[in-house]
Motif scaffolding. Structure first.
Motif, PDB file in Angstrom:
ATOM      1  N   HIS A  89      59.586  14.863  32.797  1.00  0.00           N
ATOM      2  CA  HIS A  89      60.730  15.688  32.418  1.00  0.00           C
ATOM      3  C   HIS A  89      60.529  17.100  32.958  1.00  0.00           C
ATOM      4  O   HIS A  89      59.476  17.687  32.772  1.00  0.00           O
ATOM      5  CB  HIS A  89      60.860  15.712  30.889  1.00  0.00           C
ATOM      6  N   HIS A  91      62.375  20.896  32.875  1.00  0.00           N
ATOM      7  CA  HIS A  91      63.444  21.763  32.379  1.00  0.00           C
ATOM      8  C   HIS A  91      63.854  22.643  33.549  1.00  0.00           C
ATOM      9  O   HIS A  91      63.157  23.590  33.899  1.00  0.00           O
ATOM     10  CB  HIS A  91      62.938  22.620  31.218  1.00  0.00           C
ATOM     11  N   CYS A  97      68.300  19.418  32.745  1.00  0.00           N
ATOM     12  CA  CYS A  97      67.025  18.736  32.750  1.00  0.00           C
ATOM     13  C   CYS A  97      67.028  17.726  33.889  1.00  0.00           C
ATOM     14  O   CYS A  97      68.068  17.176  34.235  1.00  0.00           O
ATOM     15  CB  CYS A  97      66.815  17.955  31.456  1.00  0.00           C
TER      16      CYS A  97
HETATM   17 NI    NI Z   1      64.661  19.719  29.568  1.00  0.00          NI
END
Ligand code: NI
Length: 138
Positions: A89, A91, A97
């Protein structure tokens, strides 16, 4: 030891010229190696049709402020936990995302999971890259 085979191809000179220009810019020293890579890529791309064991990397971009979207994507990954090997993941900014999900399994299964992730409401962009476990490649 694998036998090497030579083959001749008739091709429009303009088309070949463009190909040579492109592969040179990509750093190929020989046309043969570029053609071998193209053939391998084509075989890998179609491996899922035979339902062979494949690997897939799905990239999805989404806004985590969209209601229940993060939860939906996480729930999906738990549903297919035995096929999903890893995820990353990132950001990207305040809203967006990026997630990369790596799936292993029969081609049709990998595609099914990828389609579910990509078609989740609110996902802005998604793309599946199918690759191979490498076993069948020469
Ligand atoms: Ni995120």
């Amino acid at each position: 030891l694998r036998k090497l085979v030579r083959f001749g191809v008739s091709i429009n000179s303009e088309l070949l010229g463009k190909f040579d220009e492109l592969i040179e810019s990509k750093g190929y020293a020989k046309r043969s190696e570029a053609i071998r890579d193209l053939i391998r890529d084509y075989l890998v791309e179609h491996e899922w049709e035979k339902d062979a064991e494949t690997m897939g990397a799905v990239t999805v971009v989404y806004d985590h402020h969209v209601r229940e979207l993060t939860e939906s994507l996480t729930a999906l990954q738990h549903e297919f936990h035995s096929s999903i090997i890893s995820s990353m993941h990132v950001h990207v900014d305040e809203h967006n995302c990026l997630e990369v999900v790596v799936i292993r399994g029969k081609g049709s299964k990998v595609k099914e999971i990828a389609d579910r992730l990509i078609s989740t409401k609110g996902v802005k962009h998604g793309k599946l890259t199918m690759t191979t476990t490498g076993k069948g490649l020469v």
